[in-house]
Design a protein around this motif. Sequence first.
Motif, PDB file in Angstrom:
ATOM      1  N   VAL A  96      -7.808   4.058  -4.013  1.00 11.04           N
ATOM      2  CA  VAL A  96      -7.339   4.800  -2.843  1.00 11.04           C
ATOM      3  C   VAL A  96      -8.348   4.703  -1.708  1.00 11.04           C
ATOM      4  O   VAL A  96      -9.554   4.820  -1.930  1.00 11.04           O
ATOM      5  CB  VAL A  96      -7.098   6.289  -3.195  1.00 11.04           C
ATOM      6  CG1 VAL A  96      -6.535   7.036  -1.992  1.00 11.04           C
ATOM      7  CG2 VAL A  96      -6.155   6.413  -4.376  1.00 11.04           C
ATOM      8  N   MET A  97      -7.814   4.489  -0.515  1.00 16.73           N
ATOM      9  CA  MET A  97      -8.634   4.521   0.696  1.00 16.73           C
ATOM     10  C   MET A  97      -8.346   5.828   1.431  1.00 16.73           C
ATOM     11  O   MET A  97      -7.203   6.114   1.782  1.00 16.73           O
ATOM     12  CB  MET A  97      -8.319   3.342   1.607  1.00 16.73           C
ATOM     13  CG  MET A  97      -9.069   3.392   2.937  1.00 16.73           C
ATOM     14  SD  MET A  97      -8.742   1.990   4.046  1.00 16.73           S
ATOM     15  CE  MET A  97      -7.048   2.319   4.548  1.00 16.73           C
ATOM     16  N   LEU A  98      -9.376   6.638   1.651  1.00 17.44           N
ATOM     17  CA  LEU A  98      -9.256   7.856   2.429  1.00 17.44           C
ATOM     18  C   LEU A  98      -9.765   7.568   3.832  1.00 17.44           C
ATOM     19  O   LEU A  98     -10.924   7.178   3.999  1.00 17.44           O
ATOM     20  CB  LEU A  98     -10.036   8.997   1.768  1.00 17.44           C
ATOM     21  CG  LEU A  98      -9.455   9.395   0.397  1.00 17.44           C
ATOM     22  CD1 LEU A  98     -10.281   8.753  -0.728  1.00 17.44           C
ATOM     23  CD2 LEU A  98      -9.455  10.897   0.223  1.00 17.44           C
ATOM     24  N   TYR A  99      -8.903   7.748   4.819  1.00 13.97           N
ATOM     25  CA  TYR A  99      -9.204   7.263   6.163  1.00 13.97           C
ATOM     26  C   TYR A  99      -8.809   8.286   7.224  1.00 13.97           C
ATOM     27  O   TYR A  99      -8.160   9.304   6.946  1.00 13.97           O
ATOM     28  CB  TYR A  99      -8.460   5.947   6.423  1.00 13.97           C
ATOM     29  CG  TYR A  99      -6.973   6.136   6.644  1.00 13.97           C
ATOM     30  CD1 TYR A  99      -6.441   6.130   7.939  1.00 13.97           C
ATOM     31  CD2 TYR A  99      -6.102   6.324   5.576  1.00 13.97           C
ATOM     32  CE1 TYR A  99      -5.083   6.302   8.150  1.00 13.97           C
ATOM     33  CE2 TYR A  99      -4.750   6.499   5.779  1.00 13.97           C
ATOM     34  CZ  TYR A  99      -4.242   6.493   7.068  1.00 13.97           C
ATOM     35  OH  TYR A  99      -2.896   6.674   7.278  1.00 13.97           O
ATOM     36  N   ALA A 100      -9.226   7.997   8.447  1.00 18.73           N
ATOM     37  CA  ALA A 100      -8.818   8.760   9.629  1.00 18.73           C
ATOM     38  C   ALA A 100      -8.290   7.765  10.661  1.00 18.73           C
ATOM     39  O   ALA A 100      -8.916   6.723  10.880  1.00 18.73           O
ATOM     40  CB  ALA A 100      -9.994   9.550  10.192  1.00 18.73           C
ATOM     41  N   VAL A 123       0.845  -1.192   0.000  1.00 18.35           N
ATOM     42  CA  VAL A 123       0.000   0.000   0.000  1.00 18.35           C
ATOM     43  C   VAL A 123       0.879   1.241   0.000  1.00 18.35           C
ATOM     44  O   VAL A 123       1.798   1.374   0.808  1.00 18.35           O
ATOM     45  CB  VAL A 123      -0.927   0.013   1.227  1.00 18.35           C
ATOM     46  CG1 VAL A 123      -1.792   1.274   1.236  1.00 18.35           C
ATOM     47  CG2 VAL A 123      -1.820  -1.222   1.236  1.00 18.35           C
ATOM     48  N   LEU A 124       0.594   2.189  -0.901  1.00 22.02           N
ATOM     49  CA  LEU A 124       1.364   3.415  -0.998  1.00 22.02           C
ATOM     50  C   LEU A 124       0.781   4.477  -0.069  1.00 22.02           C
ATOM     51  O   LEU A 124      -0.412   4.755  -0.100  1.00 22.02           O
ATOM     52  CB  LEU A 124       1.355   3.936  -2.438  1.00 22.02           C
ATOM     53  CG  LEU A 124       1.912   2.980  -3.502  1.00 22.02           C
ATOM     54  CD1 LEU A 124       1.682   3.549  -4.892  1.00 22.02           C
ATOM     55  CD2 LEU A 124       3.385   2.725  -3.265  1.00 22.02           C
ATOM     56  N   GLY A 163      -3.325   2.806  -2.834  1.00 24.22           N
ATOM     57  CA  GLY A 163      -2.754   3.702  -1.824  1.00 24.22           C
ATOM     58  C   GLY A 163      -3.771   4.091  -0.782  1.00 24.22           C
ATOM     59  O   GLY A 163      -4.930   3.647  -0.802  1.00 24.22           O
ATOM     60  N   ARG A 164      -3.334   4.949   0.129  1.00 28.56           N
ATOM     61  CA  ARG A 164      -4.230   5.466   1.154  1.00 28.56           C
ATOM     62  C   ARG A 164      -3.759   6.859   1.571  1.00 28.56           C
ATOM     63  O   ARG A 164      -2.580   7.191   1.461  1.00 28.56           O
ATOM     64  CB  ARG A 164      -4.295   4.530   2.358  1.00 28.56           C
ATOM     65  CG  ARG A 164      -3.008   4.423   3.165  1.00 28.56           C
ATOM     66  CD  ARG A 164      -3.202   3.553   4.387  1.00 28.56           C
ATOM     67  NE  ARG A 164      -2.061   3.646   5.293  1.00 28.56           N
ATOM     68  CZ  ARG A 164      -2.058   3.155   6.530  1.00 28.56           C
ATOM     69  NH1 ARG A 164      -3.128   2.525   6.979  1.00 28.56           N
ATOM     70  NH2 ARG A 164      -1.007   3.295   7.301  1.00 28.56           N
TER      71      ARG A 164
END
Length: 439
Positions: free
Chosen positions: A51-55, A33-34, A83-84
Amino acid sequence: MQKEIFLLQLVLLFNYYILVFPAVLTHTAGSRVLELSDRFLEAHKDGQWLVMLYAPWCAHCKRLEPIWSHVAQHLHATPIRVGRVDCTRFSSVTTAFKIKVFPTILFLKGDQKYVYEGDRTREEIVKFALRLNGPPVQEITKTQSFDTIKREQDLYFLYVGNRAGVLWELYHKIANKFQAHAFFYQSHPNVVNKHAPVDNTPALFVYKENLHYNFTGHNLSDTKQVNETLYKWVNAERFPTFPKVTKTNINELFLTKKNLVLAVVEENQLEEVAPDMLEFRDMVESVIKNKRNKYHDHFQFGWTGSPNLANSVAMMTLPIPSLLVINSTTHHHHIPDDDTEKLTPYVIELFLEQIRNEMFMHFQRYGGNNWLVRSYRKWFETKTILISMWKGNPILMMVLLGLPFGFLSLICYGICCPDLLDASDDEDENIGTHHMKND
């Protein structure tokens, strides 16, 4: 001299990598994962990105992390880069993509953006990415390819014929719209061979449960009618005959505009179902499998292992197992009058016939979609969550509920007590003045 030239080439190669992939900072430890920064906004139109956008504080994001690593590993040999982005550090990414919930999974291809709304499993996320990786309709030129496709995919659409004509144009148009949800293929009769029953071309099929179902009932001379019929057919057939219903896909199932027949059972933490509940689920499935021609156009069957999902729809605690039928248009729901133990395929068929023919005099429909029902449903869901949290950890619940109450008490004390003290001082002064006058 050769050593210096070699080192210079390495430096140039490194600089090229930085220029071409400015968004990539490093790999997540132990995975492919980038880790991306806000510079990803400059590079996201270059190639294909998942892409995973996370907190970091999000519990759902933490549960998705190991799955996301497996997704990246599975897609490593493809052109898709996985990526994330930590949205707490790079809020500009959140703003640019209009992210409202965490985690959000995006597939980016040039100017196109697709939001993943399916189950958060490795298999489903990988299928989502592979569907969007290629063109909307992929051409099959070898007969042997169908063996691989059937082995890897349990559902796909197949157009047999030349890439010309009304049906082909409409098929390609609808495939472009539903590309994120299903695989679409095109081939020729000599290639399809024994894999699909082709009598005349053009022909259109959906493959699921090891069977082909033909698209029929259309008149190619009426383009508008074919377009509406084909859209409705694809939208309904993109689901398995008896899928597992979850919070993430139930709204997609509602788009079929059918009544959703839901077998409600309970899974344990290992996603296992008890034998008696499994028997009930299989009985409900047998109704649609044996009477598909009779019920498929009016009902979408499925099952759920999450009773809370069904309870939220019914706004009551249902017995386990149970049967629930939801009208996807009006959001009314129906519950059989008979106890679960008395439900048989024949009784279920009678129940469905009453719903299909709108014979509501024998049983009542519940729920709906007006503001009063929505408000009650929100209250019921909140109450259910609080009760579940209390049963799971009462001490934590006391802290969570006690802290706001304590702060509120301090605020009220700070507001009210000074007035009382001031009033007492005024009274003391008035009393002293009164005594002086008397003297």
